[in-house]
Design an enzyme around this catalytic site. Sequence first.
Site, mmCIF file in Angstrom:
data_model
loop_
_atom_site.group_PDB
_atom_site.id
_atom_site.type_symbol
_atom_site.label_atom_id
_atom_site.label_comp_id
_atom_site.label_asym_id
_atom_site.label_seq_id
_atom_site.Cartn_x
_atom_site.Cartn_y
_atom_site.Cartn_z
ATOM 1 N N ARG A 185 -17.911 6.124 5.974
ATOM 2 C CA ARG A 185 -17.962 6.716 4.631
ATOM 3 C C ARG A 185 -19.430 6.824 4.202
ATOM 4 O O ARG A 185 -20.156 5.834 4.220
ATOM 5 C CB ARG A 185 -17.198 5.823 3.634
ATOM 6 C CG ARG A 185 -15.697 5.883 3.827
ATOM 7 C CD ARG A 185 -14.957 4.994 2.836
ATOM 8 N NE ARG A 185 -15.056 3.583 3.177
ATOM 9 C CZ ARG A 185 -14.439 2.617 2.505
ATOM 10 N NH1 ARG A 185 -13.717 2.900 1.447
ATOM 11 N NH2 ARG A 185 -14.562 1.361 2.890
ATOM 12 N N ALA A 245 -37.148 -1.029 6.232
ATOM 13 C CA ALA A 245 -37.298 0.409 5.979
ATOM 14 C C ALA A 245 -36.566 1.177 7.074
ATOM 15 O O ALA A 245 -36.462 0.704 8.207
ATOM 16 C CB ALA A 245 -38.770 0.774 5.975
ATOM 17 N N PHE A 253 -33.147 -7.327 3.125
ATOM 18 C CA PHE A 253 -33.003 -6.006 2.498
ATOM 19 C C PHE A 253 -34.335 -5.287 2.341
ATOM 20 O O PHE A 253 -34.495 -4.430 1.473
ATOM 21 C CB PHE A 253 -32.247 -6.105 1.155
ATOM 22 C CG PHE A 253 -30.765 -5.996 1.347
ATOM 23 C CD1 PHE A 253 -30.072 -6.978 2.027
ATOM 24 C CD2 PHE A 253 -30.042 -4.899 0.888
ATOM 25 C CE1 PHE A 253 -28.709 -6.868 2.258
ATOM 26 C CE2 PHE A 253 -28.686 -4.772 1.107
ATOM 27 C CZ PHE A 253 -28.021 -5.762 1.793
ATOM 28 N N THR A 263 -13.949 -2.445 -7.651
ATOM 29 C CA THR A 263 -15.188 -2.276 -8.415
ATOM 30 C C THR A 263 -14.961 -1.184 -9.450
ATOM 31 O O THR A 263 -14.655 -0.044 -9.080
ATOM 32 C CB THR A 263 -16.333 -1.866 -7.464
ATOM 33 O OG1 THR A 263 -16.438 -2.863 -6.455
ATOM 34 C CG2 THR A 263 -17.647 -1.731 -8.206
ATOM 35 N N LYS A 291 -0.760 2.863 7.304
ATOM 36 C CA LYS A 291 -1.561 1.633 7.237
ATOM 37 C C LYS A 291 -0.651 0.398 7.262
ATOM 38 O O LYS A 291 -0.928 -0.586 7.936
ATOM 39 C CB LYS A 291 -2.357 1.663 5.924
ATOM 40 C CG LYS A 291 -3.789 1.232 6.097
ATOM 41 C CD LYS A 291 -4.580 1.448 4.822
ATOM 42 C CE LYS A 291 -5.668 2.481 5.054
ATOM 43 N NZ LYS A 291 -6.626 2.558 3.951
ATOM 44 N N ASP A 348 0.855 -1.192 0.000
ATOM 45 C CA ASP A 348 0.000 0.000 0.000
ATOM 46 C C ASP A 348 0.886 1.236 0.000
ATOM 47 O O ASP A 348 2.015 1.208 0.504
ATOM 48 C CB ASP A 348 -0.915 0.008 1.236
ATOM 49 C CG ASP A 348 -2.154 0.883 1.049
ATOM 50 O OD1 ASP A 348 -3.265 0.342 0.969
ATOM 51 O OD2 ASP A 348 -2.000 2.130 0.990
ATOM 52 N N CYS A 365 -19.545 1.807 -0.622
ATOM 53 C CA CYS A 365 -19.807 1.104 -1.888
ATOM 54 C C CYS A 365 -21.117 1.488 -2.561
ATOM 55 O O CYS A 365 -21.103 2.077 -3.633
ATOM 56 C CB CYS A 365 -19.761 -0.406 -1.665
ATOM 57 S SG CYS A 365 -18.104 -0.998 -1.310
ATOM 58 N N GLU A 382 -15.293 -8.409 -6.142
ATOM 59 C CA GLU A 382 -15.426 -8.833 -4.748
ATOM 60 C C GLU A 382 -16.817 -8.476 -4.215
ATOM 61 O O GLU A 382 -17.289 -7.373 -4.440
ATOM 62 C CB GLU A 382 -14.349 -8.121 -3.910
ATOM 63 C CG GLU A 382 -14.392 -8.430 -2.435
ATOM 64 C CD GLU A 382 -14.261 -9.915 -2.139
ATOM 65 O OE1 GLU A 382 -13.283 -10.535 -2.583
ATOM 66 O OE2 GLU A 382 -15.166 -10.452 -1.472
ATOM 67 N N THR A 433 -11.758 2.889 -5.585
ATOM 68 C CA THR A 433 -12.325 3.514 -6.790
ATOM 69 C C THR A 433 -13.435 4.463 -6.327
ATOM 70 O O THR A 433 -14.607 4.196 -6.553
ATOM 71 C CB THR A 433 -12.890 2.460 -7.763
ATOM 72 O OG1 THR A 433 -13.748 1.563 -7.026
ATOM 73 C CG2 THR A 433 -11.808 1.664 -8.436
HETATM 74 P P1 NAD Z 1 -10.112 1.648 0.920
HETATM 75 O O1 NAD Z 1 -10.169 3.104 0.643
HETATM 76 O O2 NAD Z 1 -10.382 1.142 2.284
HETATM 77 O O3 NAD Z 1 -8.696 1.081 0.474
HETATM 78 C C1 NAD Z 1 -8.032 1.423 -0.694
HETATM 79 C C2 NAD Z 1 -6.529 1.323 -0.421
HETATM 80 O O4 NAD Z 1 -5.808 1.440 -1.640
HETATM 81 C C3 NAD Z 1 -6.004 2.405 0.517
HETATM 82 O O5 NAD Z 1 -5.377 1.820 1.630
HETATM 83 C C4 NAD Z 1 -5.035 3.192 -0.358
HETATM 84 O O6 NAD Z 1 -3.951 3.722 0.370
HETATM 85 C C5 NAD Z 1 -4.603 2.118 -1.330
HETATM 86 N N1 NAD Z 1 -3.984 2.638 -2.560
HETATM 87 C C6 NAD Z 1 -4.380 3.696 -3.309
HETATM 88 N N2 NAD Z 1 -3.559 3.850 -4.363
HETATM 89 C C7 NAD Z 1 -2.633 2.862 -4.290
HETATM 90 C C8 NAD Z 1 -1.523 2.481 -5.099
HETATM 91 N N3 NAD Z 1 -1.228 3.151 -6.229
HETATM 92 N N4 NAD Z 1 -0.785 1.418 -4.721
HETATM 93 C C9 NAD Z 1 -1.081 0.742 -3.601
HETATM 94 N N5 NAD Z 1 -2.133 1.057 -2.795
HETATM 95 C C10 NAD Z 1 -2.887 2.097 -3.138
HETATM 96 O O7 NAD Z 1 -11.136 1.003 -0.116
HETATM 97 P P2 NAD Z 1 -11.887 -0.422 0.018
HETATM 98 O O8 NAD Z 1 -13.158 -0.246 0.785
HETATM 99 O O9 NAD Z 1 -10.917 -1.464 0.425
HETATM 100 O O10 NAD Z 1 -12.305 -0.641 -1.489
HETATM 101 C C11 NAD Z 1 -11.364 -1.014 -2.480
HETATM 102 C C12 NAD Z 1 -12.127 -1.434 -3.726
HETATM 103 O O11 NAD Z 1 -12.914 -2.589 -3.415
HETATM 104 C C13 NAD Z 1 -13.135 -0.402 -4.235
HETATM 105 O O12 NAD Z 1 -13.178 -0.478 -5.625
HETATM 106 C C14 NAD Z 1 -14.432 -0.840 -3.630
HETATM 107 O O13 NAD Z 1 -15.547 -0.390 -4.364
HETATM 108 C C15 NAD Z 1 -14.276 -2.356 -3.704
HETATM 109 N N6 NAD Z 1 -15.072 -3.115 -2.746
HETATM 110 C C16 NAD Z 1 -15.105 -2.733 -1.438
HETATM 111 C C17 NAD Z 1 -15.857 -3.468 -0.541
HETATM 112 C C18 NAD Z 1 -15.984 -3.019 0.900
HETATM 113 O O14 NAD Z 1 -16.903 -3.526 1.577
HETATM 114 N N7 NAD Z 1 -15.158 -2.135 1.402
HETATM 115 C C19 NAD Z 1 -16.579 -4.600 -0.971
HETATM 116 C C20 NAD Z 1 -16.473 -4.984 -2.298
HETATM 117 C C21 NAD Z 1 -15.724 -4.236 -3.183
#
Ligand code: NAD
Length: 435
Positions: free
Chosen positions: A332, A254, A251, A121, A35, A30, A262, A148, A85
């Site tokens: 968030r 209400a 789901f 995503t 972190k 990361d 997400c 995921e 994303t």
């Molecule tokens: P998050 O913000 O918690 O984590 C993203 C991480 O990526 C951060 O720690 C950031 O420092 C790191 N990062 C950014 N640029 C980077 C780089 N160039 N190299 C290495 N690390 C880098 O986000 P998240 O909740 O873990 O979500 C990540 C993806 O998974 C998103 O696309 C989200 O939509 C998807 N997703 C999330 C969940 C969920 O419940 N959180 C579930 C399914 C899918």
Amino acid sequence: MRISVIGCGYLGAVHAACMAHLGHEVVGVDVNAGKIESLSAGLAPFFEPDMPALLAEGLDSSRLTFTTDMAITATCNVHFIAVGTPQKKGENGADLRFVEAALEDLLRYLKPGDIVVGKSTVPVGTAERLSAMIRTNMPDATLIWNPEFLREGFAVADTLNPDRLVYGTRTGSETAVEILDGIYGAALERGTPRILTDFATAELVKVAANAFLATKISFINAMAEVCEASGADVSQLADAIGYDPRIGRKFLNAGLGFGGGCLPKDIRAFMARAGELGADQALTFLREVDSINMRRRARTIDLAREVCGGTLLGKRIAVLGLAFKPNSDDVRDSPALSVAAQLQLQGASVVASDPKAVANSAKRFPELEFTETVIEAVKRADAVMVLTEWQEYIDLSPSELRGLVASPNIVDGRNCLDPTKWRAEGWIYRALGRP
Ligand code: NAD
């Protein structure tokens, strides 16, 4: 197989720890040094049941390590991309800068035979573009898009026992598919369905699933609006329609609606992408899904104002729950935190509490007053608002709380309390979609 997981946020850190638990050698990468330091010390930077144990197990066995140095990926053969994303500022579309930066960084170390597995995503069409980037730089590496579906609060269980696995591939990816099957061997042996498809379908599966869930929540919240107008009870309505197996009860709660990192951003990015593809009409209903969801926040504030006698000015309001859902410290786009902040902006003096999300909330809205205990929050309150359905709030005793508040007003933003019980103790009970 030696695996790298690039991006150690919610998704990546859980994925890395789970892959190590399954016996793989994993390195999490990361760009956020804080972190990485925390994860290396065995501390998850978010609250997720089972994560501390899994992290400790991985670190103790040395199968799991973390670093900020992308060069480590040169020692791995499979690379999961799990970076964020988020929604673009001021626009509905997804911001793909992090995915692109992560891949560009990784390309410097990619070797023949390597597999890149996309988990973030992304809007449909992204994988095709990233795959072309990989082919230009390293023709013998393969991209698989493997969205995921984990739920925060159940992230470990969902990663180890997924409902389904979706692989989006190009033709000629058979060897890579076999290798990914090996990584997910435990789940596949248990009979987890695996859908092998093209990139576009794999990308769409994820956003379509989220769009469906958001629609189901907004559907019942739209029914709640009609129930409010007609004096009907949306909870009974949900129970009654939920018995139909074609509908199902899940789901259909209400309340204050959906939020988190997400659903809101994913349905907006989906609409934006459909617009780019000339298919915007297909998803105009999602705009309404989003509007219904946001209206619930405004309606919850109205309920607070009503129980406070028509004005929030100078009223002391206890907010119980700040996380976007129970068993999470994620705030968030949390509806609960957004309502708490609005109440304060409209003149109330808010004292907010949450079993896990106080620290994250205080970072976003330092002007709110926070406390770790329910007792402190409700003392002398003119109204108590339950905005996240933590079990400990569901279990609250109306008689014990009655002696602490200034006025016995309760707003149940999640329809999670028993109105009969609260009213029997002299509380004015109000909820969304119920008389
Ligand atoms: P998050 O913000 O918690 O984590 C993203 C991480 O990526 C951060 O720690 C950031 O420092 C790191 N990062 C950014 N640029 C980077 C780089 N160039 N190299 C290495 N690390 C880098 O986000 P998240 O909740 O873990 O979500 C990540 C993806 O998974 C998103 O696309 C989200 O939509 C998807 N997703 C999330 C969940 C969920 O419940 N959180 C579930 C399914 C899918």
